[in-house]
Design a protein around this motif. Structure first.
Motif, PDB file in Angstrom:
ATOM      1  N   THR A  91       0.847  -1.181   0.000  1.00 45.67           N
ATOM      2  CA  THR A  91       0.000   0.000   0.000  1.00 45.67           C
ATOM      3  C   THR A  91       0.885   1.233   0.000  1.00 45.67           C
ATOM      4  O   THR A  91       1.900   1.283   0.696  1.00 45.67           O
ATOM      5  CB  THR A  91      -0.929   0.023   1.227  1.00 45.67           C
ATOM      6  N   CYS A  92       0.505   2.230  -0.791  1.00 43.77           N
ATOM      7  CA  CYS A  92       1.293   3.448  -0.933  1.00 43.77           C
ATOM      8  C   CYS A  92       0.407   4.654  -0.669  1.00 43.77           C
ATOM      9  O   CYS A  92      -0.656   4.792  -1.286  1.00 43.77           O
ATOM     10  CB  CYS A  92       1.897   3.541  -2.333  1.00 43.77           C
ATOM     11  N   HIS A  93       0.865   5.500   0.239  1.00 39.97           N
ATOM     12  CA  HIS A  93       0.084   6.690   0.565  1.00 39.97           C
ATOM     13  C   HIS A  93       1.002   7.730   1.190  1.00 39.97           C
ATOM     14  O   HIS A  93       1.721   7.446   2.160  1.00 39.97           O
ATOM     15  CB  HIS A  93      -1.049   6.342   1.540  1.00 39.97           C
ATOM     16  N   ASN A  94       0.981   8.931   0.620  1.00 38.45           N
ATOM     17  CA  ASN A  94       1.749  10.053   1.164  1.00 38.45           C
ATOM     18  C   ASN A  94       3.219   9.690   1.370  1.00 38.45           C
ATOM     19  O   ASN A  94       3.779   9.883   2.448  1.00 38.45           O
ATOM     20  CB  ASN A  94       1.134  10.534   2.484  1.00 38.45           C
ATOM     21  N   GLN A  95       3.835   9.118   0.347  1.00 31.52           N
ATOM     22  CA  GLN A  95       5.260   8.774   0.345  1.00 31.52           C
ATOM     23  C   GLN A  95       5.602   7.696   1.377  1.00 31.52           C
ATOM     24  O   GLN A  95       6.755   7.558   1.765  1.00 31.52           O
ATOM     25  CB  GLN A  95       6.113  10.020   0.601  1.00 31.52           C
ATOM     26  N   MET A 115       9.441   7.905  -2.334  1.00 37.83           N
ATOM     27  CA  MET A 115       9.004   7.406  -1.036  1.00 37.83           C
ATOM     28  C   MET A 115       9.986   7.836   0.056  1.00 37.83           C
ATOM     29  O   MET A 115      11.193   7.948  -0.156  1.00 37.83           O
ATOM     30  CB  MET A 115       8.874   5.881  -1.057  1.00 37.83           C
ATOM     31  N   ARG A 116       9.432   8.033   1.252  1.00 37.86           N
ATOM     32  CA  ARG A 116      10.242   8.408   2.398  1.00 37.86           C
ATOM     33  C   ARG A 116      10.220   7.352   3.500  1.00 37.86           C
ATOM     34  O   ARG A 116      11.108   7.352   4.357  1.00 37.86           O
ATOM     35  CB  ARG A 116       9.753   9.745   2.971  1.00 37.86           C
ATOM     36  N   ASN A 117       9.223   6.520   3.488  1.00 37.74           N
ATOM     37  CA  ASN A 117       9.079   5.508   4.534  1.00 37.74           C
ATOM     38  C   ASN A 117       8.781   4.170   3.869  1.00 37.74           C
ATOM     39  O   ASN A 117       7.785   4.041   3.163  1.00 37.74           O
ATOM     40  CB  ASN A 117       7.949   5.900   5.490  1.00 37.74           C
ATOM     41  N   LEU A 133      18.718   0.273  -2.921  1.00 35.13           N
ATOM     42  CA  LEU A 133      18.250   1.594  -2.497  1.00 35.13           C
ATOM     43  C   LEU A 133      18.875   2.732  -3.297  1.00 35.13           C
ATOM     44  O   LEU A 133      18.760   3.892  -2.900  1.00 35.13           O
ATOM     45  CB  LEU A 133      18.556   1.783  -1.002  1.00 35.13           C
ATOM     46  N   THR A 134      19.517   2.418  -4.400  1.00 37.45           N
ATOM     47  CA  THR A 134      20.253   3.436  -5.145  1.00 37.45           C
ATOM     48  C   THR A 134      19.361   4.568  -5.624  1.00 37.45           C
ATOM     49  O   THR A 134      19.748   5.745  -5.561  1.00 37.45           O
ATOM     50  CB  THR A 134      20.953   2.788  -6.352  1.00 37.45           C
ATOM     51  N   CYS A 135      18.159   4.268  -6.094  1.00 40.00           N
ATOM     52  CA  CYS A 135      17.293   5.276  -6.713  1.00 40.00           C
ATOM     53  C   CYS A 135      16.384   5.989  -5.716  1.00 40.00           C
ATOM     54  O   CYS A 135      15.689   6.934  -6.107  1.00 40.00           O
ATOM     55  CB  CYS A 135      16.442   4.630  -7.799  1.00 40.00           C
ATOM     56  N   TYR A 136      16.381   5.544  -4.458  1.00 40.35           N
ATOM     57  CA  TYR A 136      15.423   6.104  -3.505  1.00 40.35           C
ATOM     58  C   TYR A 136      16.144   7.059  -2.554  1.00 40.35           C
ATOM     59  O   TYR A 136      16.360   6.772  -1.380  1.00 40.35           O
ATOM     60  CB  TYR A 136      14.724   4.974  -2.743  1.00 40.35           C
ATOM     61  N   MET A 137      16.498   8.206  -3.075  1.00 39.49           N
ATOM     62  CA  MET A 137      17.312   9.157  -2.326  1.00 39.49           C
ATOM     63  C   MET A 137      16.515   9.943  -1.302  1.00 39.49           C
ATOM     64  O   MET A 137      17.107  10.646  -0.478  1.00 39.49           O
ATOM     65  CB  MET A 137      18.002  10.116  -3.296  1.00 39.49           C
ATOM     66  N   GLU A 138      15.185   9.840  -1.339  1.00 40.41           N
ATOM     67  CA  GLU A 138      14.355  10.540  -0.363  1.00 40.41           C
ATOM     68  C   GLU A 138      14.016   9.673   0.841  1.00 40.41           C
ATOM     69  O   GLU A 138      13.315  10.123   1.748  1.00 40.41           O
ATOM     70  CB  GLU A 138      13.053  11.014  -1.027  1.00 40.41           C
ATOM     71  N   LEU A 139      14.528   8.454   0.880  1.00 43.28           N
ATOM     72  CA  LEU A 139      14.172   7.508   1.929  1.00 43.28           C
ATOM     73  C   LEU A 139      14.669   7.991   3.288  1.00 43.28           C
ATOM     74  O   LEU A 139      15.847   8.304   3.461  1.00 43.28           O
ATOM     75  CB  LEU A 139      14.775   6.132   1.615  1.00 43.28           C
ATOM     76  N   ARG A 140      13.751   8.040   4.249  1.00 45.44           N
ATOM     77  CA  ARG A 140      14.073   8.454   5.620  1.00 45.44           C
ATOM     78  C   ARG A 140      13.980   7.299   6.616  1.00 45.44           C
ATOM     79  O   ARG A 140      14.763   7.248   7.559  1.00 45.44           O
ATOM     80  CB  ARG A 140      13.117   9.547   6.078  1.00 45.44           C
ATOM     81  N   VAL A 141      13.022   6.412   6.413  1.00 49.76           N
ATOM     82  CA  VAL A 141      12.774   5.328   7.364  1.00 49.76           C
ATOM     83  C   VAL A 141      12.755   4.011   6.617  1.00 49.76           C
ATOM     84  O   VAL A 141      12.052   3.874   5.609  1.00 49.76           O
ATOM     85  CB  VAL A 141      11.430   5.531   8.115  1.00 49.76           C
ATOM     86  N   LEU A 142      13.524   3.027   7.110  1.00 47.57           N
ATOM     87  CA  LEU A 142      13.557   1.688   6.520  1.00 47.57           C
ATOM     88  C   LEU A 142      13.357   0.665   7.628  1.00 47.57           C
ATOM     89  O   LEU A 142      14.158   0.573   8.560  1.00 47.57           O
ATOM     90  CB  LEU A 142      14.887   1.439   5.809  1.00 47.57           C
ATOM     91  N   ASP A 143      12.286  -0.101   7.521  1.00 49.03           N
ATOM     92  CA  ASP A 143      11.921  -1.096   8.527  1.00 49.03           C
ATOM     93  C   ASP A 143      12.060  -2.495   7.929  1.00 49.03           C
ATOM     94  O   ASP A 143      11.272  -2.881   7.066  1.00 49.03           O
ATOM     95  CB  ASP A 143      10.486  -0.859   9.009  1.00 49.03           C
ATOM     96  N   LEU A 144      13.072  -3.234   8.378  1.00 49.87           N
ATOM     97  CA  LEU A 144      13.322  -4.599   7.910  1.00 49.87           C
ATOM     98  C   LEU A 144      13.250  -5.605   9.055  1.00 49.87           C
ATOM     99  O   LEU A 144      13.804  -6.700   8.957  1.00 49.87           O
ATOM    100  CB  LEU A 144      14.698  -4.683   7.247  1.00 49.87           C
ATOM    101  N   ARG A 145      12.596  -5.268  10.101  1.00 48.12           N
ATOM    102  CA  ARG A 145      12.546  -6.144  11.280  1.00 48.12           C
ATOM    103  C   ARG A 145      11.747  -7.419  10.999  1.00 48.12           C
ATOM    104  O   ARG A 145      10.877  -7.466  10.126  1.00 48.12           O
ATOM    105  CB  ARG A 145      11.936  -5.398  12.467  1.00 48.12           C
ATOM    106  N   ASN A 146      12.083  -8.429  11.783  1.00 46.24           N
ATOM    107  CA  ASN A 146      11.387  -9.725  11.737  1.00 46.24           C
ATOM    108  C   ASN A 146      11.396 -10.330  10.341  1.00 46.24           C
ATOM    109  O   ASN A 146      10.355 -10.635   9.762  1.00 46.24           O
ATOM    110  CB  ASN A 146       9.952  -9.571  12.248  1.00 46.24           C
ATOM    111  N   ASN A 147      12.610 -10.499   9.802  1.00 45.35           N
ATOM    112  CA  ASN A 147      12.803 -11.208   8.543  1.00 45.35           C
ATOM    113  C   ASN A 147      13.845 -12.309   8.749  1.00 45.35           C
ATOM    114  O   ASN A 147      14.079 -12.722   9.887  1.00 45.35           O
ATOM    115  CB  ASN A 147      13.229 -10.229   7.444  1.00 45.35           C
ATOM    116  N   SER A 148      14.449 -12.754   7.677  1.00 43.84           N
ATOM    117  CA  SER A 148      15.448 -13.837   7.766  1.00 43.84           C
ATOM    118  C   SER A 148      16.795 -13.384   7.212  1.00 43.84           C
ATOM    119  O   SER A 148      17.540 -14.187   6.654  1.00 43.84           O
ATOM    120  CB  SER A 148      14.948 -15.071   6.994  1.00 43.84           C
TER     121      SER A 148
END
Length: 346
Positions: A91-95, A115-117, A133-148
């Motif tokens: 789902t995408c909403h407000n970046q 996207m920022r989040n 992440l090369t093209c996503y220069m506006e990224l502020r928050v990255l959540d990768l928790r609970n993966n492998s």
């Protein structure tokens, strides 16, 4: 051959568009005219700076169908160029792009460019491709928790210069290399907690993160942490290191001394940090250890100590020689006494 169609012009002005028939094959797109049935390749010349609207060709009344198709195509191009496409299952909403809890085995491609989040939490992602992440220069928050995740590719955050919050908790990371956060100088919060296989943090793992305020290394497999890994973080406010099997030997003294000096302005989970070894301090709170606890690590011998050790060694050697001499005499006497007893019996 069908004659070329030209748009009517005013006052003998030269037409701005001309259509050249070219064959259907790609190899001959710019060749001479072809027979009827070939495609029309149009080349349009833009008006020059001195032209007026009265000099431009009149295209005639617009065709509604063509006009509608043109609008749709233009909307599609703008949609693609703006990078606002949203991946399936996200789902995408407000970046903000939320792809959490979708049982994903790989990271989704073609994310919105602005996207920022980005949340990829609670999935089954095992790897992240290099340059993701090369093209996503506006990224502020990255959540990768609970993966492998076992490791991250080198240079993943090379272009994420605005990344501020990174959550890698509840994964299977085994080490934090020196180049893991390379160029991500804007990081403020890093969560590496609950990585049970995390055994090593490189001394230069957090190098250059001058704005880092919160660092969570709790509930991992760390037995040792280099002072060099933390002393280059002047803005550190919160440090979580509890739940690790710390070995409180001599190598931990520099880190504990540094932490005691910063404990007033650096919040830490001091109650959860305990020593798992050596046996004499097992179970003791990590921050309860004082300089007296490491006194044995600083023992030095003076000249008197060396002289005493030499004297003791000399005495012990003389005593061993005398003991061997007495044992030899005793054995010789016993042998002679035994031989004399045998002769008397005969």
């Amino acid at each position: 051959m069908t004659p070329l169609l030209r748009s009517p012009t005013l006052q003998g002005s030269r037409p701005r568009c001309r259509c050249l028939p070219v064959p259907l094959t790609l190899d001959s797109m710019d060749t001479a005219p072809a027979p009827v049935g070939s495609i029309q390749h149009c080349r349009c010349q833009l008006p020059k700076m001195g032209d007026t609207w009265s000099q431009l060709p009149w295209p005639g009344p617009p065709n509604p169908a063509v006009f509608l198709v043109s609008l749709l195509l233009a909307a599609g191009v703008m949609h693609s160029d703006a990078g606002t496409s949203c991946p399936v299952l996200c789902t995408c909403h407000n970046q903000v792009v939320d792809c959490s809890s979708q049982r994903l085995f790989s990271v989704p491609p073609d994310l919105p460019m602005d996207m920022r989040n980005l949340s990829l939490a609670h999935n089954r992602i095992a790897t992240v491709p290099p340059g993701y992440l090369t093209c996503y220069m506006e990224l502020r928050v990255l959540d990768l928790r609970n993966n492998s995740l076992i490791e991250l590719p080198p240079g993943l955050f090379l272009h994420a210069k605005r990344l501020a919050h990174l959550d890698l908790s509840y994964n299977n990371l085994s080490h934090v290399p020196a180049d893991m956060f390379q160029e991500a100088h804007g990081l403020v919060h890093i969560d590496l907690s609950h990585n049970p296989w995390l055994r090593r943090v490189h001394p230069q793992a957090f190098q250059g993160l001058m704005q880092l305020r919160d660092l969570d290394l709790s509930y991992g497999g760390l037995a040792f942490l280099s002072l060099e890994a933390l002393e280059g973080l002047p803005g550190l406010v919160t440090l979580q290191i509890g739940g690790n099997p710390w070995v409180c030997g001599c190598t931990m003294e520099p880190l504990l001394k540094w932490l005691r000096n910063r404990i007033q302005r650096c919040t830490s989970d001091s109650q959860l940090a305990e020593c798992r070894g050596p046996p004499e301090v097992e179970g003791a709170p990590l921050f309860s250890l004082t300089e007296e606890s490491f006194k044995a690590c600083h023992l030095t011998l003076t000249l008197d100590d060396y002289l005493f050790i030499a004297f003791v060694g000399f005495v012990v050697s003389i005593a061993s020689v005398a003991t061997n001499f007495l044992l030899g005499i005793t054995a010789n006497c016993c042998h002679r006494w035994s031989k004399a007893s045998e002769e008397e019996e005969i």
